[in-house]
Each structure stands twice: as structure tokens, then as C-alpha cells.
Design a protein around this motif. Sequence first.
Motif, short mmCIF file in Angstrom:
data_model
loop_
_atom_site.label_atom_id
_atom_site.label_comp_id
_atom_site.label_asym_id
_atom_site.label_seq_id
_atom_site.Cartn_x
_atom_site.Cartn_y
_atom_site.Cartn_z
N GLU A 472 0.82 -1.21 0.00
CA GLU A 472 0.00 0.00 0.00
C GLU A 472 0.86 1.26 0.00
N THR A 475 2.97 1.72 -3.32
CA THR A 475 2.27 2.22 -4.51
C THR A 475 1.78 3.65 -4.30
N SER A 476 1.29 3.96 -3.08
CA SER A 476 0.74 5.31 -2.90
C SER A 476 1.83 6.37 -2.85
#
Lengths: 661, 173, 142
Positions: A472, A475-476
Motif C-alpha cells: 500500500e 504504490t501510494s
Amino acid sequence: MSAGLLGGVSLLASLFFSVLGLAFSGLAYRFRDTRYLEAAKRAAPLVFAGLAAAFLALEWALITHDFSVKYVALHHSVKDPLWVTLVTPWAALEGSILLWATLQSLYTWLVSRAAGKQLDVWRAPIALATLFGIQVFFVSVMVFMVNPFTAVAQPPLDGNGPNPLLQNHWMMAVHPVLMYLGFVGLSVPFAYAVSSMVVRRYQSWVHETRFWTLVAWGFLTAAIFAGGWWSYEVLGWGGYWAFDPVENASIIPWFLATAFLHTVQVQERRGLFKAWNFSFITLAFAATVFGTFLTRSGVIQSVHAFASGPIGVVFLGFLLLVLIVGFGLLSKVSAELKDAGEIRFNSREGALLGGALLFGTFAFVILVGTLWPLVVEAASGAKVSVGAPFFFQVSIPLGVALLLLMGAGPVLPWRNAGTQVRRNLFYMGLSLGLGTGAGLALGLSLGVSLALGLFLYNLAAVALMFSQGIAERGTSLKISALQAFLELAATNKRRFGSHVVHVGVALAGLAIAVSQTYRIESEKTLRLSEVWNVAGLEVRLLPLTLQEESNRQAIIAPLKVRSTSRLSWGAGGSYQPRLNFYPSSRTPLAAPHVRYSLFNDYYFVLQEFDRDKGAWATIRLIVTPMVLWLWISGALIALGTLYLLLPNAAGFKKGATAPSA
Amino acid sequence: MRRFWPLIVLALGGLFWWGMQRPDMNALPSVLIGRPAPDFTLPVMFPYRASWGQSFQLSKHLGKKPVIVNIWASWCKPACYDEAPHLQAAWQEYQDRVLFIVIDAQEQDGLTFIRLFGLAFPQVFDPLGTVGVDYGMYGVPETLLINREDRVAGRHADPLDPAGFDKLIQKVL
Amino acid sequence: MKPKHLFGIVVVVAALGYLIFGGLGRNLVYFITPSEYFQDQARYQSRLVRLGGLVKAGSVQYNKETLALRFVITDGVREIPVSHSGTPPALFKENQGVVVEGRFNGEEFKGQELLVKHSEDYKAPGAGYSPEQLKKIIQETK
């Protein structure tokens, strides 16, 4: 000025300041006047200074061989090596109480520094009064009952030295101090809980005491592992835990403090479980007093054979007082502690409560088993003891349930479970099944296979949480996986630290299951240079030697060992199991020689030898797998706890998003 | 739970209290009470030889004063060490009316005793433990009381406190 | 409280009760003397028992090659032969108070563990003991 006089005067001074601190705390509460609170705060470092001086005076008396002090005359000898001399203060009752009181005053002082700031002015007087009250109790016990500085009219030239069991391994320098740090540390959360109940503010104390409980818990955990290690390397029976009453006395507060550390998170997050938290912390502190009472009153017989002194009665009174204060206050305010929220079982809070209840049950079961001989004797007059098999029987189902919850709990989100969670649980269940199946396929016993499955299941839980958090974040924020991992570890210390602790516990579970199941024991009388083929080893006895040391004599049976199979790889070399003869003890003490390897431990004990010609020796070999991993798991738990206690990293905000929450 | 916790606390307290009050071995009668005191002859510790001679024979001292026999050992910690000062104090109070004698297992024990607690009453040593066997000794420390009629009048198999010494000695005065 | 919860609690408490008290009953180890054994033999068959008494003088046979130890345990009234495998502890002597944990096997008692009090304030028992005194010794040991 003699050491004895200095110590006696310091004790009186610290008693005076403790009473003063208690009085000022009471006045501060009664008149709501912060000037009294300031005065009470000033008393705390003075109490500590007095007790530290008394403790150093005892060390001084020991180092200078001042046999005019009775404690020194009874527990010290000029022949003792320096490290034995330095640890002698906790070799007997009087000195142990002094160490206890000194550490207690240190905690009181640290807490007093927070009074008026983090600990608000309404609760501070009560919290300090509780701690000063405990302080008055311990110092009074010393001044009026078991004074470490009692004088001897005609000092001897030399004494007997401390109990030989304490001289046999350096772990004895560490284990009791850790234990007292843990026991004493639990008084702080108790004091905070009492103050919260008195002033009827039920929420903020949990944030503040989580830290103190974790400190005490960390010390207690380290002490229990150190005690196991000492038992393994000194007592010569090749085990690390026997459910002896003294051991039970140390594990009961540990379970209760663990329970508190879990339910406290629910109150921090959702404000639930207030009554549970007050109960758990009262019980945990009471259990530490109970442990001291149990080991010092002679109520239950134990192999640890502490001398039963006159202090049993006062400790019983103190125990009852703690229970009455804790539960008296709790029952008074219980109407205001009703929880407002609903709890689902398949949520984080459900798992935390379930875990806490299991820990509480564990403590209760061990308490019942420990006290049962007393109950049976009171009821029927029969003398019985409760065998270790009972404790193992109840520990296995409870342990399995705890390991299952430990994996699932952190995966479950607060309030309600969603779809991603089901997938995670599926993978974890798969690891459990595969691990257990693989174990069975390899011919391992059911228990060990299950332990293997549970270990993998817990590893899978932690791995899944990490990988999803990393994915998470990666990617963010468009950063590499490694960077994401390091950032997660730094920003969400609480989660990371608890994962490390949980992995340690899962590893300990596996190590315990394996070491308890696959243990080989063999014993043989060997003549000189006779060859003994056992457990993939070729053991040869070399001529016995006598070694003179300052505080003891030792008979050493040197063994030449060659490994003859792949499994015993690394076990070869020479071993020196010995029998130590101390002048103050009529029986020799065996000091086993242990060699750890990644898989098996090789443990040689000299049982008996030919006292006439030195022509033979009876040697016992114990091979236990995975004990090394048990010590590693202890280190992991300690490191995880340390990480949890580190000050927060910059930029970390309370309640930052957890990887899967 | 809210109403029952005081009962639980009370029950626990009662159980522990009972556990500490369990009858101890002193409640057990000695088989020798009221019987003639077995005689013994033992070597006297050297510091006392000037006034007591080389050896001590009990029967020579019986009949004049009651006798307190205390059995002591240096390895018996802390019980023997706790009792010794009280023994000393009892001797100071009763030395004119009662004869005190200490039996040690080895000569070394007696020397330890003298170093720690000083010289007072005669000490003899009994390396073979024959006195222990003759008197049905339970363990150390143990105190035996012999009256003027040469009979065993009392026994206490555990450390005595000052009140205990008084109570024991009052039996024969 | 909802009936569903109540039911759950009852189940948990029952399971716990069975776990504790069932397990306790089976794992209680009685301390007995030879005389007590002969009073109620059936009760102590095929279960773990701690048998206490004195090692009868002249009865000790120890073979250091096979590590087989045999001796007779007595309380002054009755006697029971004991067999044990392993080196006797250093304090193990004739006329010494001893406690053997093990099981009855016919007329003989098979010891699994020999316990001799190993604290410093150990009290050596002498002759002239009564059964009550022996009981005390047993209690003191371990």
C-alpha cells in the motif's frame, strides 16, 4: 562511620521521608493544595537517596568484609570472588527486601517527576500516596522486622558465604534484579489505577500506564527467561521449567500483566473494558505480593527452599490490603464503568478480550494448581502435591488457543471484519494446516506438528500484514519496498514492536513443544578411557582432575566427545562437567556442561565418581532439541518490548493508519 | 462478583492464615519425656578445658541443677544462628540455677559458634551423633531439658525465642 | 445478559471446571508412609505416589554398572522394598529420611525420582522417631 551504622541511619531516614511523603500526599488530596503536592514530590528523591545509600552501605560492608554486620557474617566469606560479593545483597531475605525497597523508591521518584504535568494534579496526590504507602510498608518491614544492618556482638573472622546455588552461575547476578524490577514496576500502574478510581476519571490513566506496565512486563519476561536459563544450566536436571510454586509465583503476575496490556488497547481506542482494566492491574500487582508471600511464608513447600521468616504474616496482611483497596474502590465505582459499545467477536477488540480472558484463565488455573495442596490438606488432612503433568495438561489447550488468537487478532480490523481479512485468515489457516500436515508426514508427534503449524500460522499473519502494508505504502508514495518497510517500522512502532514480540512468543511455543517432546536421557558409569556410544556420540572419559578455587573445590570429569552421525554434528569436542564442593554445603553441586547447537543441546552432568582411586565416573547425558531457540525467542521478545518503549520517532502521530486497519 | 469479592478475599486470607499456623513438630511429644536421661561422655572444646576438663560426662552433673542441652550446627542456617543470641541471654539469666551445655556435630561448629556468639557455657562435640540417636533428636537446633530427678522434662525441636526459653526452663524451677 | 451469551459462559465455565478439577484429581500425588499404604492398598495402586520414610540400615544395594538401586524404606512399623534406576543423590544414606516418587508394582515400589531435602537448614532425622515425626520429615523433604 561504619557501614552498619550508615545503613541503619539511611533506612531510618528513608522511613521518615516515606511517611512524610505519604502525609503530604494525603494533605494535598484533602485540601486540594498544590504546595503540599510539591512537598510530597520533594520527598520522593530523598527516599530514594536514603535507600540507595543503605544499599551501597550493604555492598560496602560486604566488600570490606565487615563481619560486625550480621547479614555479612551469615552470607559472606572472605573467599568469595568479587562478583559473588557484589550479588550477595540479594542472596538472602533482608538484602532482597532492601533491593526491592530501593527499586520501589526509584519508580516512585520517576513517577513523582510526572506529577502535576502528565499526571494531573487531581490524581497525582492519590497515585503518590499509594506509592509512598507501599514504600512505608517495605521500609518498615526492614526497620522493624528483618533489618539488614543488625549487628553481631563479637564479629567472626570469616563467614560461610552465600547459598552455593547462587554462586554456581553468573545468571544469579541478573535474574533476581530483573524479577524485582518487574514485580516492583507493577506497583506504578496499580497506583495510577487507584488514583483514577478515587477521583473518578476512568480514561486517561490507561494511556499513561501502558508505558509503565510495558516496562515492568519487559523486565518480568526477561526475568522469567533468565530464571529458566539458570535452572537449565545450574540445577542439573536438564529442564528449564518445572511448575514449582516459586516459578508459578513469577508467571501468575506475568499472565495478568499480559492480559492488561491487551485489554488496555481497547480502552485506549474505543473506551471499552474499563472494569476489566482496573481488575487486571489490581490482580497483577496483588499477584506480585502473593508471590513474595508464597515464597517467604512456608505456606507451600518448594524445592527452592527459601527460609521462612517471620514476615509471612505481614505480607499476608499487605496482600489482603491490596485486594481490599483495589476491589473495594472498583465495586464502589462499578456502576459508572458500564461499557457503552457493542463488541463483536470477529473484530480486533473481540480477539483482544478473548486473549486477555485466556491469559486470565491461565493465571487462575496455575493459581488453583499451586494452592490445591493447601486446600486438600485443609479439607482432608492428606498431604498431596500437584504434579507437573497437571500443569502441562492445562497449559496445552490454553497455549494452543492463545497462539491461534495471537495470529488472528492483529489481522482482524477494529469493529468489523471485511473481505481482505477473510483472505488473510484463509492463508493463515492454510499455513496452519500445511505445517501440521508436514509435521505429521515427517513422523513428528501430533503436538509438535501442531506447534509447527501454529508457528507458521503466526509467521504468515505477520508476513501478510507487512506485505500488504508495504504494498500500500509503496504504490501510494511510489517508493521501494525496502524503504516502505523501514518507514513503516519507524512510524508505526507500536505495531512493529508487537509483531516482533508475537513472533518471539510463537517461536517460544515451538521451542517448548519440541524440547518437551524429544528429549533423550542416558546415564552410564564409565571407566577411564572407556568408550560410550550414545545418541550419535562417542564419549570417552579422561582422568578426573581436582581444581582448587578460592570459594570451592571442584572435581572435573573431562570428556572427549566425537560425533559419529550427521544429526550430532557440532557436538564433538571436550566437555568438563564438574561437581563443586562448597565448604558451607554438605552436598556437592553438579555444574553441567552444556553445548548449544542450532538443533540439539548436549548436556553432560557428572553424577558420581570414584572417591578412592578416581577410576570411574557416572555420567548423565541429556540431549534436548531447540533449547537455544527458546533463549533466542526470549531475546526477540525483549528486543520487541524495547522497541515498543523507545521514544516516538519524529512525525509519528497517535493513531496513524496501521497497515491493515 | 461485585458482591462476592469480599468473601473470596476472606476465604483466601483464612486459607493462608491456616497454612501458616499448621501444627509444627514441637507439638509432637518426645518419647523420652519423663524417662531417665541417657548418659553421654563427650570431648570438651579446647577453650573450655581449663575449667571443665578433657571430657564431659552428663551423669556427673545430674541431680544438682536442671540441665539444658542445646544441639547446634554451623551449617544449619539461619535457624541455629537466630537462636544462639537467645540461648546466650537465657544463660545470662539462669546460669546460677541451670546448667547449660551445647553439643556440636564437629569441633569446627563449636569454634564458629564461639566466634559469632562468644564464650559462655561449655561446649562439647559429638562427631558420631550418638547423642542425637539416644535422645531421638529431630534436627538442629534442638533443646532438651533435664530436671533434678535426672529425667527428660522437655524438648523443643526448632529455634527458641526468649519467651520459649523462659517457658521451657520454668517447667523445672 | 442475552441467553446466547449466558449459554456461552456456561459452556466455557464447564469446560474450564472439567479441565482443572478433572486434571487435578488425576494428577494429585499423595505423600504416604509405608504404614499408610498398608491401611488402604487399593487406593494407591497404579498411580503416582510419594512414599516417604527412612532408608533401612543395611538394605541399600547399588550397582554402579547397571545403575540399579535397591533399598527398603521403613517408617519403623512397616517396610516396603524400593527399586530405582539412577545414581543416588549425594545426601542419600542409610537411616536417612527419603522420599521416592513412583508407583507400586506388586509388592515392590518402582521409584522414578528420589528426593532428599537439599536446603541448607536441612534437619537430619535420627533414630527414635515416631510415625508423626516421619510424616513431618516427608513434608519437609521437597
